[in-house]
Design a protein around this motif. Sequence first.
Motif, PDB file in Angstrom:
ATOM      1  N   PRO A 162       5.286   0.138   0.751  1.00 40.77           N
ATOM      2  CA  PRO A 162       5.357  -0.496   2.077  1.00 40.77           C
ATOM      3  C   PRO A 162       5.923   0.428   3.154  1.00 40.77           C
ATOM      4  CG  PRO A 162       6.185  -1.983   0.392  1.00 40.77           C
ATOM      5  CD  PRO A 162       5.990  -0.664  -0.273  1.00 40.77           C
ATOM      6  N   PHE A 163       6.933   1.200   2.797  1.00 39.78           N
ATOM      7  CA  PHE A 163       7.560   2.102   3.763  1.00 39.78           C
ATOM      8  C   PHE A 163       6.558   3.121   4.305  1.00 39.78           C
ATOM      9  CE2 PHE A 163       9.749   6.239   4.358  1.00 39.78           C
ATOM     10  CZ  PHE A 163      10.460   5.920   5.502  1.00 39.78           C
ATOM     11  N   LEU A 164       5.775   3.712   3.426  1.00 39.14           N
ATOM     12  CA  LEU A 164       4.784   4.702   3.861  1.00 39.14           C
ATOM     13  C   LEU A 164       3.572   4.037   4.509  1.00 39.14           C
ATOM     14  CD1 LEU A 164       4.912   7.067   0.748  1.00 39.14           C
ATOM     15  CD2 LEU A 164       5.943   7.470   2.994  1.00 39.14           C
ATOM     16  N   GLN A 165       3.153   2.921   3.943  1.00 42.95           N
ATOM     17  CA  GLN A 165       1.988   2.200   4.463  1.00 42.95           C
ATOM     18  C   GLN A 165       2.212   1.746   5.902  1.00 42.95           C
ATOM     19  OE1 GLN A 165       1.229  -1.303   2.173  1.00 42.95           O
ATOM     20  NE2 GLN A 165      -0.630  -1.872   3.274  1.00 42.95           N
ATOM     21  N   ALA A 166       3.458   1.417   6.241  1.00 42.82           N
ATOM     22  CA  ALA A 166       3.776   0.918   7.584  1.00 42.82           C
ATOM     23  C   ALA A 166       3.495   1.942   8.669  1.00 42.82           C
ATOM     24  CB  ALA A 166       5.241   0.494   7.647  1.00 42.82           C
ATOM     25  N   GLN A 167       3.426   3.211   8.304  1.00 39.76           N
ATOM     26  CA  GLN A 167       3.183   4.243   9.307  1.00 39.76           C
ATOM     27  C   GLN A 167       1.729   4.246   9.778  1.00 39.76           C
ATOM     28  OE1 GLN A 167       4.887   8.031   7.966  1.00 39.76           O
ATOM     29  NE2 GLN A 167       6.401   6.898   6.786  1.00 39.76           N
ATOM     30  N   TRP A 168       0.855   3.550   9.017  1.00 38.51           N
ATOM     31  CA  TRP A 168      -0.555   3.449   9.424  1.00 38.51           C
ATOM     32  C   TRP A 168      -1.038   2.008   9.527  1.00 38.51           C
ATOM     33  CZ3 TRP A 168       1.326   7.561   6.774  1.00 38.51           C
ATOM     34  CH2 TRP A 168       1.025   8.823   7.300  1.00 38.51           C
ATOM     35  N   CYS A 169      -0.337   1.086   8.850  1.00 37.88           N
ATOM     36  CA  CYS A 169      -0.720  -0.329   8.898  1.00 37.88           C
ATOM     37  C   CYS A 169      -2.181  -0.513   8.503  1.00 37.88           C
ATOM     38  CB  CYS A 169      -0.440  -0.913  10.279  1.00 37.88           C
ATOM     39  SG  CYS A 169       1.305  -0.829  10.733  1.00 37.88           S
ATOM     40  N   VAL A 170      -2.516   0.048   7.361  1.00 36.58           N
ATOM     41  CA  VAL A 170      -3.849  -0.064   6.789  1.00 36.58           C
ATOM     42  C   VAL A 170      -3.715  -0.832   5.477  1.00 36.58           C
ATOM     43  CG1 VAL A 170      -3.637   2.127   5.539  1.00 36.58           C
ATOM     44  CG2 VAL A 170      -5.905   1.279   6.166  1.00 36.58           C
ATOM     45  N   GLU A 171      -4.813  -1.380   4.982  1.00 35.18           N
ATOM     46  CA  GLU A 171      -4.758  -2.120   3.725  1.00 35.18           C
ATOM     47  C   GLU A 171      -4.271  -1.220   2.591  1.00 35.18           C
ATOM     48  OE1 GLU A 171      -7.987  -5.426   3.369  1.00 35.18           O
ATOM     49  OE2 GLU A 171      -8.945  -3.699   4.318  1.00 35.18           O
ATOM     50  N   LEU A 172      -3.551  -1.819   1.641  1.00 34.30           N
ATOM     51  CA  LEU A 172      -2.911  -1.045   0.580  1.00 34.30           C
ATOM     52  C   LEU A 172      -3.925  -0.260  -0.248  1.00 34.30           C
ATOM     53  CD1 LEU A 172      -0.404  -0.212  -0.966  1.00 34.30           C
ATOM     54  CD2 LEU A 172      -0.601  -2.323  -2.316  1.00 34.30           C
ATOM     55  N   HIS A 318       3.216  -4.367   8.307  1.00 32.98           N
ATOM     56  CA  HIS A 318       3.076  -4.199   9.750  1.00 32.98           C
ATOM     57  C   HIS A 318       4.382  -3.707  10.350  1.00 32.98           C
ATOM     58  CE1 HIS A 318      -0.630  -7.032  10.218  1.00 32.98           C
ATOM     59  NE2 HIS A 318      -0.944  -5.808   9.885  1.00 32.98           N
ATOM     60  N   ASN A 319       4.253  -2.896  11.368  1.00 36.73           N
ATOM     61  CA  ASN A 319       5.411  -2.275  11.998  1.00 36.73           C
ATOM     62  C   ASN A 319       5.600  -2.840  13.403  1.00 36.73           C
ATOM     63  OD1 ASN A 319       7.529  -0.566  12.490  1.00 36.73           O
ATOM     64  ND2 ASN A 319       6.332   1.318  12.494  1.00 36.73           N
ATOM     65  N   THR A 320       6.835  -3.115  13.759  1.00 35.80           N
ATOM     66  CA  THR A 320       7.175  -3.512  15.123  1.00 35.80           C
ATOM     67  C   THR A 320       8.216  -2.541  15.663  1.00 35.80           C
ATOM     68  OG1 THR A 320       6.674  -5.864  14.847  1.00 35.80           O
ATOM     69  CG2 THR A 320       8.244  -5.287  16.570  1.00 35.80           C
TER      70      THR A 320
END
Length: 417
Positions: A162-172, A318-320
Motif C-alpha cells: 500500500p505504501f508504494l502503491q499510493a505513489q501511483w494510485c493504480v490497481e494492485l 488512495h493518497n490525499t
Amino acid sequence: MRIGIIGAGAAGLTACWLLSENHDVTLFEKQDRLGGHAQTVEVEQDGQIIPIEAGFEFVMDSMFPTFIKLLGLLEVDLHRYPISATLYSRDQRTLTMMPPFNSGGIVWSALKPYQICNLIQLQLALTFARRLMDDRDTSITIEKYIERLPVLQSFKTHFLYPFLQAQWCVELDEFKQFAAYNALKYSAMNINGLQTPTGVEIVGGTQVYIRALAQASPRAVIKTSADISAITHSGNQYSVREANGQVSDFDHLIVATSPWDALRLLNDVDGMERRRQELSRFGSFKTVIAVHSDRRWMPAEKKYWAVSNMRYDEAYCHNTVWKKWKSPRPIFRSWVTFEKQIPDSLHALVDYQHVKINLDYYQAQQNLITQQGDQHLWLAGLYMHDIDSHESAVMSAVNIARQLDPESVNLGKLSVG
C-alpha cells in the motif's frame, strides 16, 4: 536551424528555452494552456487565491537537481517543507505515521509495537532497494522484488505494497508489474530512518515556473490551441500542418508529448516504423484528482494528519495531500480514480493519462534513445529518461540540446555537476 517542437509541457518548454537563443523555434501546444502535467488549481478562500497542484507535485533536491537548478535560473521562489506521511486502513484499525511526530512533538499513540515494527522493516526494505538504485537494475518487477525481501509477509501485504502503491494510485495487480527500480526510487533516495524527507515547492504553484520558462524564450514562437493534423517528411525537412490549415517547415522536429500522442502524430510519417513499434509498447492508466475540502478523506483524528495521507483497502490505495501552511482552512488534493463517490466541497476535478512504468517501459525507452536524431526527429518527455518524473522530462530536453546545440549558453548554465 528551423526547429519545431510539439508539446508544451516541461520537456517541450525546456527544449524551447535551450534552443531558441540560437535557432528559429516554433512550439505547438494543442491545449489552451502551457505546462502539461504542471497544472495549478486556484481555490478562493476568504478573498485569497490558494494555489493547489492537480498535476505533478513532489520534488526533492536529491532527485531533481537539474529541475531545481532551472528554477533557480528562472528566479522562481521556492519553499522547502518536511514531507510527513500516514498510512492507514480504510476502517482505520491500523495506522502508521512516518515519522511519528506532529507539530514538533512525538505522537505517542503512533508508537505501538506493530507501528515500530513497520518502520524498522521499511528501513530494511529500503536498504536493499538502494542497491537496486546503484545498479540501475530495471529488469525486475516490484512483485518479484518484494517476494525476495527478508521481511514479514504481513508487512509486505498490509504496509509495503500500500505504501508504494499510493505513489501511483493504480490497481494492485497492475502495480505489481511495475519496474521495482521506478516503484522504489522516490522512497529509497529520500527516506532515511526517522528523518523527515524534505520537499521543494514553487511559491505560487507550478504554473509560476511554466510562465517564467515561456517568458524566458522571447525569440520563440509559442502557439497554444494549435492542434496538429498532419506531419510529412521529405528528405531532412518536416512539414507540420495545423488543424486551421497553416503549414510550417522545419529542419528538425521534436515531439515532446506523451508516447501515445507521439505514436498518433507519427502514424502516417514515412520511415518511422521502428519508432512506432517502440512507442506502441507504452501503456497508460487513468488518474483522477479531486481538489476539495472534505475532511472525511483524512484520518479521523487530526493528530495523525500528514502531508501525504494514504488510505488503503484490499485492492486500492488512495493518497490525499494536505499542506497545512497553504490556507487557514484545509484544502486537500486526493486521488479518487477508483472511489465510488467524489468528495464533498469539491473545488476541481482533473483527470489525465499516466504511463505504466512496467518492464516494457524501460526496454522501449532504451530502444528509442538509440534512434534519437535519426531523420532529424527527436522524442522528448518523461518517458525518454530514467524514471517518470519532472526531472526526467527536463533531462530529455537537455539530452537533445546537447546534440543539436552543445554551445547553447542556457545549456551551459543548466549543466549540473
